[in-house]
Design a protein around this motif. Structure first.
Motif, PDB file in Angstrom:
ATOM      1  N   GLY A 136     -24.067 -13.777 -28.942  1.00 53.21           N
ATOM      2  CA  GLY A 136     -23.549 -12.522 -29.838  1.00 53.21           C
ATOM      3  C   GLY A 136     -21.952 -13.170 -30.354  1.00 53.21           C
ATOM      4  N   TYR A 137     -21.425 -13.544 -29.386  1.00 54.19           N
ATOM      5  CA  TYR A 137     -19.905 -14.019 -29.581  1.00 54.19           C
ATOM      6  C   TYR A 137     -20.126 -14.960 -30.853  1.00 54.19           C
ATOM      7  CZ  TYR A 137     -18.908 -12.368 -25.044  1.00 54.19           C
ATOM      8  OH  TYR A 137     -18.621 -11.417 -23.753  1.00 54.19           O
ATOM      9  N   GLU A 138     -20.854 -15.861 -30.814  1.00 53.76           N
ATOM     10  CA  GLU A 138     -21.007 -16.544 -32.200  1.00 53.76           C
ATOM     11  C   GLU A 138     -21.303 -16.104 -33.541  1.00 53.76           C
ATOM     12  OE1 GLU A 138     -24.055 -19.496 -31.092  1.00 53.76           O
ATOM     13  OE2 GLU A 138     -22.660 -20.704 -29.624  1.00 53.76           O
ATOM     14  N   ALA A 139     -22.060 -15.055 -33.054  1.00 51.62           N
ATOM     15  CA  ALA A 139     -22.378 -14.132 -34.494  1.00 51.62           C
ATOM     16  C   ALA A 139     -21.177 -13.181 -35.170  1.00 51.62           C
ATOM     17  CB  ALA A 139     -23.813 -13.144 -34.089  1.00 51.62           C
ATOM     18  N   LEU A 161     -15.605   0.979 -34.746  1.00 56.07           N
ATOM     19  CA  LEU A 161     -16.469   0.292 -33.989  1.00 56.07           C
ATOM     20  C   LEU A 161     -17.956   0.556 -34.151  1.00 56.07           C
ATOM     21  CD1 LEU A 161     -16.655  -0.855 -30.808  1.00 56.07           C
ATOM     22  CD2 LEU A 161     -16.701   1.509 -30.102  1.00 56.07           C
ATOM     23  N   ILE A 162     -18.650  -0.395 -33.727  1.00 54.42           N
ATOM     24  CA  ILE A 162     -20.278  -0.418 -34.122  1.00 54.42           C
ATOM     25  C   ILE A 162     -20.732  -0.836 -32.767  1.00 54.42           C
ATOM     26  CG2 ILE A 162     -22.163  -1.464 -34.977  1.00 54.42           C
ATOM     27  CD1 ILE A 162     -20.292  -1.935 -37.546  1.00 54.42           C
ATOM     28  N   LEU A 163     -21.685   0.008 -32.240  1.00 55.59           N
ATOM     29  CA  LEU A 163     -22.585  -0.189 -31.090  1.00 55.59           C
ATOM     30  C   LEU A 163     -23.925  -0.768 -31.318  1.00 55.59           C
ATOM     31  CD1 LEU A 163     -21.611   2.382 -28.478  1.00 55.59           C
ATOM     32  CD2 LEU A 163     -20.951   0.151 -28.421  1.00 55.59           C
ATOM     33  N   LEU A 164     -24.266  -2.271 -31.470  1.00 51.95           N
ATOM     34  CA  LEU A 164     -25.386  -2.865 -31.949  1.00 51.95           C
ATOM     35  C   LEU A 164     -26.435  -3.501 -31.013  1.00 51.95           C
ATOM     36  CD1 LEU A 164     -26.505  -4.077 -34.619  1.00 51.95           C
ATOM     37  CD2 LEU A 164     -24.978  -5.987 -34.438  1.00 51.95           C
ATOM     38  N   GLU A 195     -28.140 -11.379 -36.485  1.00 48.54           N
ATOM     39  CA  GLU A 195     -28.103 -11.605 -38.080  1.00 48.54           C
ATOM     40  C   GLU A 195     -27.189 -10.339 -38.625  1.00 48.54           C
ATOM     41  OE1 GLU A 195     -27.964 -13.241 -41.906  1.00 48.54           O
ATOM     42  OE2 GLU A 195     -28.507 -14.080 -39.659  1.00 48.54           O
ATOM     43  N   THR A 196     -27.615  -8.988 -38.038  1.00 54.76           N
ATOM     44  CA  THR A 196     -26.949  -7.951 -38.523  1.00 54.76           C
ATOM     45  C   THR A 196     -25.322  -8.078 -38.318  1.00 54.76           C
ATOM     46  OG1 THR A 196     -28.689  -6.577 -38.281  1.00 54.76           O
ATOM     47  CG2 THR A 196     -26.615  -5.469 -38.123  1.00 54.76           C
ATOM     48  N   CYS A 197     -25.211  -8.821 -37.220  1.00 58.72           N
ATOM     49  CA  CYS A 197     -23.856  -8.695 -36.747  1.00 58.72           C
ATOM     50  C   CYS A 197     -22.955  -9.898 -37.758  1.00 58.72           C
ATOM     51  CB  CYS A 197     -23.665  -9.289 -35.230  1.00 58.72           C
ATOM     52  SG  CYS A 197     -21.974  -9.573 -34.667  1.00 58.72           S
ATOM     53  N   ARG A 198     -23.714 -10.883 -38.047  1.00 58.44           N
ATOM     54  CA  ARG A 198     -23.019 -11.935 -39.008  1.00 58.44           C
ATOM     55  C   ARG A 198     -22.791 -11.164 -40.273  1.00 58.44           C
ATOM     56  NH1 ARG A 198     -27.321 -14.856 -36.566  1.00 58.44           N
ATOM     57  NH2 ARG A 198     -26.706 -16.341 -35.080  1.00 58.44           N
ATOM     58  N   ARG A 199     -23.582 -10.482 -40.774  1.00 64.34           N
ATOM     59  CA  ARG A 199     -23.578  -9.895 -42.043  1.00 64.34           C
ATOM     60  C   ARG A 199     -22.476  -8.867 -42.180  1.00 64.34           C
ATOM     61  NH1 ARG A 199     -29.753  -9.300 -44.707  1.00 64.34           N
ATOM     62  NH2 ARG A 199     -30.438 -11.437 -43.944  1.00 64.34           N
ATOM     63  N   LEU A 200     -22.323  -8.087 -41.065  1.00 68.70           N
ATOM     64  CA  LEU A 200     -21.421  -6.990 -40.969  1.00 68.70           C
ATOM     65  C   LEU A 200     -20.165  -7.549 -40.849  1.00 68.70           C
ATOM     66  CD1 LEU A 200     -22.863  -4.737 -38.475  1.00 68.70           C
ATOM     67  CD2 LEU A 200     -22.421  -3.994 -40.779  1.00 68.70           C
ATOM     68  N   ARG A 201     -19.929  -8.541 -40.223  1.00 70.93           N
ATOM     69  CA  ARG A 201     -18.701  -9.540 -39.937  1.00 70.93           C
ATOM     70  C   ARG A 201     -18.247 -10.062 -41.269  1.00 70.93           C
ATOM     71  NH1 ARG A 201     -15.714  -7.765 -37.911  1.00 70.93           N
ATOM     72  NH2 ARG A 201     -16.776  -7.559 -35.715  1.00 70.93           N
ATOM     73  N   ALA A 202     -19.094 -10.417 -42.099  1.00 66.22           N
ATOM     74  CA  ALA A 202     -18.618 -11.060 -43.568  1.00 66.22           C
ATOM     75  C   ALA A 202     -18.332  -9.933 -44.464  1.00 66.22           C
ATOM     76  CB  ALA A 202     -20.066 -11.922 -43.884  1.00 66.22           C
ATOM     77  N   HIS A 203     -18.624  -9.039 -44.363  1.00 66.06           N
ATOM     78  CA  HIS A 203     -18.185  -7.672 -45.319  1.00 66.06           C
ATOM     79  C   HIS A 203     -16.655  -7.481 -45.279  1.00 66.06           C
ATOM     80  CE1 HIS A 203     -18.137  -4.132 -47.783  1.00 66.06           C
ATOM     81  NE2 HIS A 203     -19.350  -4.233 -47.913  1.00 66.06           N
ATOM     82  N   PRO A 204     -16.127  -7.606 -46.518  1.00 66.53           N
ATOM     83  CA  PRO A 204     -14.726  -7.686 -46.391  1.00 66.53           C
ATOM     84  C   PRO A 204     -14.177  -6.566 -45.688  1.00 66.53           C
ATOM     85  CG  PRO A 204     -15.395  -8.581 -48.454  1.00 66.53           C
ATOM     86  CD  PRO A 204     -16.620  -8.203 -47.803  1.00 66.53           C
ATOM     87  N   SER A 205     -14.475  -5.467 -46.133  1.00 63.57           N
ATOM     88  CA  SER A 205     -13.959  -3.849 -46.033  1.00 63.57           C
ATOM     89  C   SER A 205     -14.191  -3.720 -44.186  1.00 63.57           C
ATOM     90  CB  SER A 205     -14.561  -2.894 -46.689  1.00 63.57           C
ATOM     91  OG  SER A 205     -15.932  -2.593 -46.238  1.00 63.57           O
ATOM     92  N   LEU A 206     -15.065  -4.419 -43.786  1.00 63.19           N
ATOM     93  CA  LEU A 206     -15.289  -4.045 -42.194  1.00 63.19           C
ATOM     94  C   LEU A 206     -14.468  -5.290 -41.269  1.00 63.19           C
ATOM     95  CD1 LEU A 206     -18.781  -3.555 -42.580  1.00 63.19           C
ATOM     96  CD2 LEU A 206     -17.338  -1.800 -42.440  1.00 63.19           C
ATOM     97  N   ARG A 207     -13.579  -6.017 -41.877  1.00 63.51           N
ATOM     98  CA  ARG A 207     -13.084  -7.018 -41.088  1.00 63.51           C
ATOM     99  C   ARG A 207     -12.138  -6.509 -40.052  1.00 63.51           C
ATOM    100  NH1 ARG A 207      -9.707  -6.139 -45.222  1.00 63.51           N
ATOM    101  NH2 ARG A 207      -7.654  -6.099 -45.250  1.00 63.51           N
ATOM    102  N   HIS A 208     -11.768  -5.329 -39.865  1.00 63.82           N
ATOM    103  CA  HIS A 208     -11.154  -4.820 -38.480  1.00 63.82           C
ATOM    104  C   HIS A 208     -12.105  -4.136 -37.783  1.00 63.82           C
ATOM    105  CE1 HIS A 208      -7.298  -5.824 -39.881  1.00 63.82           C
ATOM    106  NE2 HIS A 208      -7.449  -5.192 -41.052  1.00 63.82           N
ATOM    107  N   THR A 209     -13.364  -3.942 -38.043  1.00 64.30           N
ATOM    108  CA  THR A 209     -14.402  -3.112 -36.912  1.00 64.30           C
ATOM    109  C   THR A 209     -14.516  -3.912 -35.811  1.00 64.30           C
ATOM    110  OG1 THR A 209     -15.281  -1.929 -39.231  1.00 64.30           O
ATOM    111  CG2 THR A 209     -16.559  -2.166 -37.410  1.00 64.30           C
ATOM    112  N   LYS A 210     -14.670  -3.257 -34.711  1.00 65.98           N
ATOM    113  CA  LYS A 210     -15.019  -4.041 -33.566  1.00 65.98           C
ATOM    114  C   LYS A 210     -16.700  -3.715 -33.585  1.00 65.98           C
ATOM    115  CE  LYS A 210     -10.827  -5.360 -33.042  1.00 65.98           C
ATOM    116  NZ  LYS A 210     -10.271  -6.418 -33.682  1.00 65.98           N
ATOM    117  N   ILE A 211     -17.316  -5.006 -33.118  1.00 65.12           N
ATOM    118  CA  ILE A 211     -18.675  -4.929 -32.824  1.00 65.12           C
ATOM    119  C   ILE A 211     -19.051  -5.067 -31.284  1.00 65.12           C
ATOM    120  CG2 ILE A 211     -20.930  -5.789 -33.413  1.00 65.12           C
ATOM    121  CD1 ILE A 211     -19.925  -6.474 -36.047  1.00 65.12           C
ATOM    122  N   ILE A 212     -19.854  -4.280 -30.667  1.00 65.76           N
ATOM    123  CA  ILE A 212     -20.146  -4.567 -29.336  1.00 65.76           C
ATOM    124  C   ILE A 212     -21.573  -4.490 -29.163  1.00 65.76           C
ATOM    125  CG2 ILE A 212     -20.109  -3.475 -26.938  1.00 65.76           C
ATOM    126  CD1 ILE A 212     -17.585  -2.085 -27.405  1.00 65.76           C
TER     127      ILE A 212
END
Length: 370
Positions: A95-98, A50-53, A64-81
């Motif tokens: 935020g949801y769009e990102a 989980l990431i609290l951002l 933009e950080t959220c978009r880049r984190l979401r694009a990383h293959p190894s972080l695809r299961h990581t939840k972002i709040i």
């Protein structure tokens, strides 16, 4: 949740970070970043569930950080709040769009924060288990065919040919044994990875010398290196006492050495080093092989990732995936850097907890395996 569950806190205000650490620190393993750029460096190695951002930060900002984190293959299961002092609908939608999963406002309500953290960690766990189950079923449906094909025909011949010569019988028995051993190793790795990802593996931590564990693994790898005319060298301090499960850490070092040796050219060199750096004990394994393609690099530690047939992914990545789970359970990180056709460096960082003060200058031990 398990104490080893990892959460990344991204906020440029130390007071906010301190509040989150007070609320979450007793239950989870925390890492902090003060900006988006730092979070993008830390997250792939830390592998947070989980990431609290924070939204408003200097530099690239939360969205933009959220978009880049979401694009990383190894972080695809990581939840972002996403975290903000404002509760505007437009901010939530952005935020949801990102790629964020939820939104929480400051100042934090402790009960709401803990409830959301638990919910999303549970979702992360379920998704990972479902993905692993799917991958395992696919793997077993395909990969068991090869060892089974190596067992069933010879067994049928052994059953039917009662007059088979003893030498031929022994040869076919060896074929069956090798195939059965390969299948057993595969099943063992899958079960171990599943248990580790579910937090159900029984790690047995003691105070041990990492250098002794590393040197033992190097000595055990010497024969395989010699068969490929590869030279193993190790550069170790006198001692590096840390809290660890020595059997599991030895498994990590063995996996890295086997991987490096397998993909080294004949006459190549594999170098193993242990040193202290920035409050950690750092272990590196360097080989001079073909290297890892840039598009494959982010997924090297993922089991069942699409294979790079040229380097570092034999065995569906199970050994490297297990190695990362072991290191994460030790509150450490396992990363890799690769320059194609030059070298590949795997780096393990473990907490430096009261390492032996007597460890002074390194003593270089070279094991000639060529």
């Amino acid at each position: 949740m398990h104490r080893h569950t990892r959460i990344l806190l991204v906020d440029d205000h130390p007071t906010n970070v301190a509040i989150l650490e007070e609320i979450l620190g007793e239950h989870y393993t925390l890492q902090t970043a003060s900006c988006g750029e730092e979070a993008l460096v830390i997250a792939p190695d830390f592998q947070p569930a989980l990431i609290l951002l924070d939204i408003m930060m200097p530099g690239i900002g939360g969205y933009e950080t959220c978009r880049r984190l979401r694009a990383h293959p190894s972080l695809r299961h990581t939840k972002i709040i996403m975290v903000s002092a404002r509760a505007l609908v437009s901010e939530r939608l952005q935020g949801y769009e990102a790629g964020a999963h939820d939104y929480i406002t400051k100042p934090f309500d402790e009960e709401e924060l803990m409830a959301k953290v638990r919910v999303y960690l549970r979702l992360t766990s379920l998704e990972e288990v479902e993905q692993l189950t799917s991958n395992v079923l696919t793997l077993l449906s395909h990969e068991t065919r090869t060892p089974l094909n190596g067992m069933l025909p010879p067994l049928q011949m052994l059953r039917e040919d009662k007059d088979m010569a003893p030498e031929e019988r022994q040869m076919w028995l060896e074929v069956v044994y090798e195939s059965a051993t390969a299948l057993h190793r595969l099943v063992e790795k899958v079960c171990a990875l599943s248990a580790m990802q579910a937090g159900q593996w029984d790690f047995r931590y003691t105070r041990e010398d990492l250098c002794a564990v590393v040197q033992g693994a190097v000595e055990n790898a010497t024969a395989a290196a010699a068969a490929r005319a590869v030279t193993l060298t190790s550069e170790l301090p006198r001692a590096a006492i840390i809290t660890m499960d020595p059997l599991q850490i030895q498994q990590v070092v063995t996996a890295l050495l086997e991987n490096a040796t397998r993909f080294s050219p004949r006459g190549g060199r594999v170098e193993v080093r242990v040193r202290r750096a920035n409050g950690s004990v750092c272990l590196t394994v360097t080989d001079q092989g073909i290297g890892i393609a840039p598009d494959v690099l982010p997924r090297v530690f993922e089991a069942f990732a699409p294979p790079d047939i040229t380097h570092h992914t034999a065995g569906h990545g199970l050994s490297l995936a297990i190695a990362r789970q072991i290191i994460l359970a030790h509150q450490g990180t396992l990363g890799v850097e690769s320059t194609p056709s030059v070298e590949t460096i795997f780096t393990v960082r473990l907490p430096d907890m009261a390492c032996a003060a007597s460890a002074e200058s390194p003593e270089r031990l070279e094991v000639q395996s060529a």
